[in-house]
Design an enzyme around this catalytic site. Structure first.
Site, short mmCIF file in Angstrom:
data_model
loop_
_atom_site.label_atom_id
_atom_site.label_comp_id
_atom_site.label_asym_id
_atom_site.label_seq_id
_atom_site.Cartn_x
_atom_site.Cartn_y
_atom_site.Cartn_z
N ARG A 136 71.11 -31.46 -36.03
CA ARG A 136 70.86 -31.77 -34.62
C ARG A 136 69.82 -32.87 -34.50
O ARG A 136 68.92 -33.01 -35.33
CB ARG A 136 70.34 -30.54 -33.88
CG ARG A 136 71.35 -29.45 -33.63
CD ARG A 136 70.79 -28.45 -32.63
NE ARG A 136 70.72 -29.01 -31.29
CZ ARG A 136 69.96 -28.52 -30.32
NH1 ARG A 136 69.15 -27.51 -30.56
NH2 ARG A 136 69.97 -29.06 -29.12
N GLY A 137 69.91 -33.63 -33.44
CA GLY A 137 68.94 -34.69 -33.20
C GLY A 137 69.61 -36.05 -33.15
O GLY A 137 70.80 -36.21 -33.47
N ASP A 138 68.86 -37.05 -32.73
CA ASP A 138 69.39 -38.40 -32.62
C ASP A 138 69.74 -38.94 -34.01
O ASP A 138 69.04 -38.66 -35.00
CB ASP A 138 68.37 -39.33 -31.96
CG ASP A 138 68.10 -38.94 -30.52
OD1 ASP A 138 68.74 -37.99 -30.02
OD2 ASP A 138 67.24 -39.58 -29.88
N ARG A 139 70.78 -39.71 -34.07
CA ARG A 139 71.23 -40.29 -35.33
C ARG A 139 70.17 -41.26 -35.86
O ARG A 139 69.71 -42.15 -35.17
CB ARG A 139 72.55 -41.01 -35.12
CG ARG A 139 73.20 -41.56 -36.37
CD ARG A 139 74.51 -42.24 -35.98
NE ARG A 139 75.25 -42.67 -37.16
CZ ARG A 139 75.07 -43.83 -37.78
NH1 ARG A 139 74.13 -44.67 -37.35
NH2 ARG A 139 75.79 -44.16 -38.83
N ASP A 195 56.59 -31.64 -46.34
CA ASP A 195 56.69 -31.88 -47.78
C ASP A 195 58.16 -31.96 -48.15
O ASP A 195 58.92 -31.01 -47.95
CB ASP A 195 56.00 -30.73 -48.54
CG ASP A 195 55.96 -30.97 -50.04
OD1 ASP A 195 56.02 -32.14 -50.45
OD2 ASP A 195 55.87 -29.99 -50.79
#
Length: 582
Positions: free
Chosen positions: A317-320, A372
């Site tokens: 999920r999230g912007d490319r 990390d």
């Protein structure tokens, strides 16, 4: 007449040499780790930082040395897998009774992978799973000390604190014991305390020292973390943490590794697992400084997860991202990042520079605000476990790294990180109070990074994420740099209407120039949240703040961001100067 098997003799020598290299590495590792006590006792924070950097470099140096020795002796046989199969069997016998047997397996694997660059895992020559088995417990040495109540909780805490080998005097042992007892009694809620079990070695990191214990409450256990500072007047108790959530942050994947002496690493990790059951073994091994074995455990956890179901890798999920293709398994809180072959405008960074940013984060103080990342090479996954659109993206845009090999997808290089919820999605989907808290912590995360000489570079919300404990962290490193390498400038004022309305800057902008006054429009904070951010963190939008941070870093100041909330900190004892005043 005894017949000599030259191949066996060669395999025995090589396996013994690898074990000797492991012993040399472990001796050096323990020597650096042991210095943490003296650094704390003498308040040598610069030395502690240098030790942390030195220890990170030890393993590769010892691996490189033994691989060179093996190449010299084995010659053309260096890539003889049959010989390495015999070496593995002999190594198993030699290492079977070691207290760090699991670490020994990983060390051996590192040597084989440096020689062969095996795609996936070849169980003939390396340990795909823990084949030797976990180290046997020592009934005569349980791995922790037990303190049982013989009077008040304060008396028990006094005995526990006095037993810590810190190499420095206490400022007020009795007072700190009372304060620790008050926190423990609140956690007990009037219930009985059966015992307190404490790991014998103190955990050191940065300017802090930590006693790690568990409260035995009949059938229940609870963590007890005692955070200690060494100030001019002596050692004092700074915080008492008694909930799994607070203790979890101390061992977070956003922190640099502890320096703690461990004869039996698995015993320490099992103890930690008992008070932090939500954490994987891999994360705990990494936290205590055995990051290479932690990476081994993470890979085994991934394989076990794949065997346990049929779900497929899919885009996270999230912007490319312009630099990374990011994918995940829905039920696993890990994301995998593969560098794209080419980066779209406006990115000008190279692949080598991206990898250097990740190396910087690995060696830097992560301040609880940087994820990390574990770096993997030459992995292989079943083709059927990839969603069609993800596989098309990887093969089309990451072809230098990802390739099909029959029914397998070979990945030359990737980073594995804990999955968090992108901040822009969090602000859009969560309730107003949670969103406001995240925005305030977003500003604090920028402050914490600045305090440890880290400038994110790209301040867009999509590059930050929210952990399950509600902390905002940064995870997009392609523009990350040191605060001291940036030229923080005041935004020039337009001299006339034409300059004010110009679509491009009418003034010169250098490669390292940054204008903090321009941050706010790029953040895209919605109304209400923007005001909350400005009320708490407006100074982040002015060059003066950043210049002050630069001055502190150039003066050699070492700032430590402690792994617990300000509300948990106990009031500091008066300084010697204050106590001397009439």
């Amino acid at each position: 007449m005894v017949r000599i098997d030259p191949d066996r003799e060669l395999a025995l020598w090589a396996a013994s040499a690898i074990l000797g290299a492991l012993d040399a590495y472990q001796e050096a590792f323990r020597a650096v780790t042991a210095r943490a006590r003296q650094r704390f006792a003498t308040r040598d924070w610069k030395g502690a930082h240098e030790d942390a950097m030195e220890r990170l470099d030890l393993r590769d140096r010892h691996i490189g040395r033994i691989v060179g020795e093996l190449r010299e002796l084995l010659g053309a046989s260096i890539e003889d897998r049959r010989l390495w199969g015999r070496m593995k069997a002999i190594f198993m016998g030699l290492a079977a009774r070691r207290p760090d047997v699991e670490v020994a397996e990983t060390f051996y694997n590192s040597v084989t992978r440096r020689v062969f660059s095996t795609v996936g895992v070849d169980p003939r020559i390396e340990f795909a799973a823990s084949e030797i088995g976990a180290p046997l417990p020592d009934p005569g040495r349980p791995g922790f000390k037990t303190f049982r109540p013989r009077g008040s909780t304060a008396e028990l805490m006094a005995a526990l604190l006095a037993d810590l080998d810190l190499g420095a005097p206490w400022r007020d042992l009795a007072g700190d014991a009372r304060r620790a007892a008050e926190a423990v009694d609140r956690q007990l809620g009037g219930g009985p305390l059966a015992a307190v079990e404490v790991l014998p070695s103190v955990f050191y990191r940065g300017k802090g020292a930590y006693a790690v214990a568990r409260l035995r409450l009949g059938t229940l256990d609870a963590p007890l973390i005692l955070a200690l500072l060494h100030e001019e007047g002596g050692v004092r108790l700074d915080a008492v943490l008694t909930t799994p959530q607070d203790a979890s942050v101390v061992f977070s994947f956003t922190r640099t590794y502890f320096h703690v002496l461990m004869e039996r690493p698995r015993a320490v990790v099992d103890f930690l697992k008992s008070i932090l059951p939500q954490k994987r073994l891999s994360e705990l091994y990494i936290a205590v400084g055995e990051h290479k074995h932690g990476k081994t455990e993470l890979y085994r956890e991934l394989l076990q997860h794949l065997r346990g179901g049929r779900e497929r890798f899919e885009r996270a999920r999230g912007d490319r991202g312009l630099v990374m293709a990011v994918f995940t398994l829905p039920s696993l809180d890990i994301v995998f990042k593969v560098i794209r072959d080419r980066f779209a405008y406006p990115k000008t960074i190279t692949r080598e520079e991206v990898q250097s940013k990740y190396r910087l984060v690995f060696r830097h103080d992560r301040a609880g605000r940087l994820v990390d990342a574990q770096e993997f090479e030459h992995l292989a996954f079943p083709r059927e476990r990839f969603a069609a659109d993800l596989l098309e993206e990887l093969l089309g845009e990451c072809a230098d790294t990802v390739a099909l090999n029959g029914d397998a997808v070979d990945v030359k290089h990737l980073y594995a990180e804990r999955r968090v919820m992108p901040l822009n999605l969090y602000l859009r989907e969560m309730d107003p109070q949670s969103a406001r808290s995240a925005v305030l912590d977003f500003g604090q995360s920028i402050r914490d990074l600045a305090a440890t000489n880290t400038f994110p570079g790209d301040m867009l919300l999509k590059n930050f994420g929210v952990t399950r404990t509600g902390r905002v962290i940064f995870y997009d490193y392609d523009e990350l740099t040191l605060v001291t390498k940036v030229n923080f400038r005041d935004l020039p004022r337009a001299r006339d209407g034409d300059e004010e309305m110009a679509s491009e800057p009418w003034f010169y902008v250098g490669e390292d120039d940054v204008f903090p006054e321009e941050f706010l429009p790029f953040l895209g904070l919605p109304d209400g949240l923007r005001e909350a951010f400005l009320e708490a963190h407006a100074e982040l939008l002015h060059p003066a703040f950043w210049r002050r941070m630069q001055e502190r870093h150039r003066a050699g100041e070492i700032v430590d961001i402690f792994p617990y909330h300000q509300r948990h900190r106990l009031p500091a004892w008066p300084s010697p100067e204050q106590e001397a005043r009439p």
